[in-house]
Design a protein around this motif. Structure first.
Motif, PDB file in Angstrom:
ATOM      1  N   LYS A 200       0.820  -1.207   0.000  1.00  0.00           N
ATOM      2  CA  LYS A 200       0.000   0.000   0.000  1.00  0.00           C
ATOM      3  C   LYS A 200       0.860   1.265   0.000  1.00  0.00           C
ATOM      4  CE  LYS A 200      -0.736   0.318   5.038  1.00  0.00           C
ATOM      5  NZ  LYS A 200      -1.782   0.334   6.104  1.00  0.00           N
ATOM      6  N   ALA A 203       1.892   1.605  -3.629  1.00  0.00           N
ATOM      7  CA  ALA A 203       0.710   1.966  -4.418  1.00  0.00           C
ATOM      8  C   ALA A 203       0.414   3.453  -4.284  1.00  0.00           C
ATOM      9  CB  ALA A 203      -0.496   1.143  -3.966  1.00  0.00           C
ATOM     10  N   ALA A 204       0.588   3.983  -3.077  1.00  0.00           N
ATOM     11  CA  ALA A 204       0.356   5.414  -2.863  1.00  0.00           C
ATOM     12  C   ALA A 204       1.338   6.258  -3.672  1.00  0.00           C
ATOM     13  CB  ALA A 204       0.462   5.743  -1.375  1.00  0.00           C
ATOM     14  N   TYR A 207       0.175   6.274  -7.204  1.00  0.00           N
ATOM     15  CA  TYR A 207      -1.178   6.823  -7.390  1.00  0.00           C
ATOM     16  C   TYR A 207      -2.141   5.795  -7.948  1.00  0.00           C
ATOM     17  CZ  TYR A 207       1.354  11.200  -6.691  1.00  0.00           C
ATOM     18  OH  TYR A 207       2.143  12.179  -6.167  1.00  0.00           O
ATOM     19  N   ILE A 208      -2.011   4.560  -7.450  1.00  0.00           N
ATOM     20  CA  ILE A 208      -2.957   3.505  -7.805  1.00  0.00           C
ATOM     21  C   ILE A 208      -3.359   2.792  -6.515  1.00  0.00           C
ATOM     22  CG2 ILE A 208      -2.038   3.152 -10.133  1.00  0.00           C
ATOM     23  CD1 ILE A 208      -0.536   0.717  -9.111  1.00  0.00           C
ATOM     24  N   THR A 209      -4.349   1.932  -6.581  1.00  0.00           N
ATOM     25  CA  THR A 209      -4.789   1.209  -5.404  1.00  0.00           C
ATOM     26  C   THR A 209      -3.894  -0.008  -5.160  1.00  0.00           C
ATOM     27  OG1 THR A 209      -6.301  -0.264  -6.584  1.00  0.00           O
ATOM     28  CG2 THR A 209      -7.171   1.891  -5.883  1.00  0.00           C
ATOM     29  N   ASN A 211      -4.856  -3.004  -4.629  1.00  0.00           N
ATOM     30  CA  ASN A 211      -5.410  -4.113  -5.422  1.00  0.00           C
ATOM     31  C   ASN A 211      -4.943  -4.053  -6.873  1.00  0.00           C
ATOM     32  OD1 ASN A 211      -6.741  -5.220  -3.256  1.00  0.00           O
ATOM     33  ND2 ASN A 211      -8.708  -4.233  -3.711  1.00  0.00           N
ATOM     34  N   HIS A 212      -4.900  -2.828  -7.423  1.00  0.00           N
ATOM     35  CA  HIS A 212      -4.429  -2.652  -8.808  1.00  0.00           C
ATOM     36  C   HIS A 212      -2.967  -3.072  -8.916  1.00  0.00           C
ATOM     37  CE1 HIS A 212      -3.905   0.261 -12.476  1.00  0.00           C
ATOM     38  NE2 HIS A 212      -3.588  -0.985 -12.753  1.00  0.00           N
TER      39      HIS A 212
END
Length: 282
Positions: A200, A203-204, A207-209, A211-212
């Motif tokens: 996570k 991912a931050a 700039y995606i989730t 899960n993505h």
């Protein structure tokens, strides 16, 4: 005291161009016949085998040599080799700044699949249809590698040709975007694996989730994002265990583990051995 030495370009080039060295593998082995112990480089390096037998190991993964196999290595990776018979091919060593005069992108090398730091992408067999052109480029460079601009332009063409082999679907915008995301993720891991351990967090930054990110990694690499982060931490632990006489506690501290026992459990779960057992086996 260092256990795995760092080999500098000047040591293996024997007075040749310090930014780039390209020669036949047989000549290189004659000059560096004692270079059979595990070592690291402070330069980029690749070898194409056209004949010969044996094996080579990169970051603790062993590969059996076959004709037209090529391997790429970035600075800092640990490798060794065991050759049998008449070895033929080409060896290329070059400085990380080789392309700075012809390219605006300073991160060009990190965009190439075979300089990703993932050993699975660094060793492959050259496609049969590409072999005549690859051979022509390397033969030309062996004969004339004194002009850095000519060499860097030729290698740029060669690298793009070989890079395309692993990215067959980049003509589609969606796939191109996904490969760019993955490459950025791998670069972020390389820069932050000692401080950022959670998908996570990466991912931050992308700039995606989460899960993505996880779905992307599983689709393109067959591993979860968390596994890729863990594997990079484990690889660094293995390197530190064989590079210097660090204690396990010092390695745990170096890798930002607050607790020495947790680091040992983390390592054993991934490798199947404790850090001390791994060190003794290696």
């Amino acid at each position: 005291m260092a256990k795995v030495p760092v080999i500098a370009q000047c040591v293996v080039s024997d007075g040749l161009n310090q930014d780039i060295m390209i020669e036949s593998l047989s000549d290189y082995l004659v000059r560096n016949s004692n270079l059979v112990f595990p070592h690291r480089h402070n330069f980029y390096h690749f070898v194409l085998f056209t004949a010969g037998q044996g094996s080579h190991t990169i970051d603790f993964e062993k590969f059996v040599i076959e004709p037209w196999q090529i391997y790429f290595m970035s600075p800092g990776q640990i490798h060794t080799w065991e050759f049998e018979g008449d070895m033929q091919g080409y060896v290329v060593n070059f400085h990380r700044d080789l392309f700075k005069n012809i390219l605006l992108r300073s991160d060009y090398l990190t965009t190439l699949s075979f300089f990703s730091g993932l050993v699975r992408d660094e060793v492959f067999v050259v496609n049969e249809e590409d072999r005549p052109l690859v051979l022509e480029i390397l033969e030309r460079l062996v004969k004339d590698n004194t002009q850095n601009d000519f060499v860097s332009s030729s290698l740029y063409y060669l690298f793009n040709l070989l890079n395309a082999r692993g990215l067959p679907s980049l003509n589609q915008d969606t796939n191109a975007y996904n490969h760019t995301l993955l490459r950025n993720f791998l670069n972020l891991i390389e820069a932050n694996f000692t401080s950022l351990r959670l998908p996570k967090e990466y991912a931050a930054l992308l700039y995606i989730t989460p899960n993505h990110l996880n779905a992307l990694c599983k689709e393109l690499l067959g591993q979860s994002a968390g596994e890729l982060i863990r594997d990079r931490v484990i690889l660094e632990a293995k390197r530190l265990l064989v590079i210097k006489d660090y204690s396990v506690a010092e390695i745990a501290y170096e890798l930002n583990f607050n607790d020495n026992s947790y680091f040992t459990k983390f390592f054993k779960k991934a490798v199947g051995l404790t850090p001390e057992e791994f060190r003794k086996n290696i």
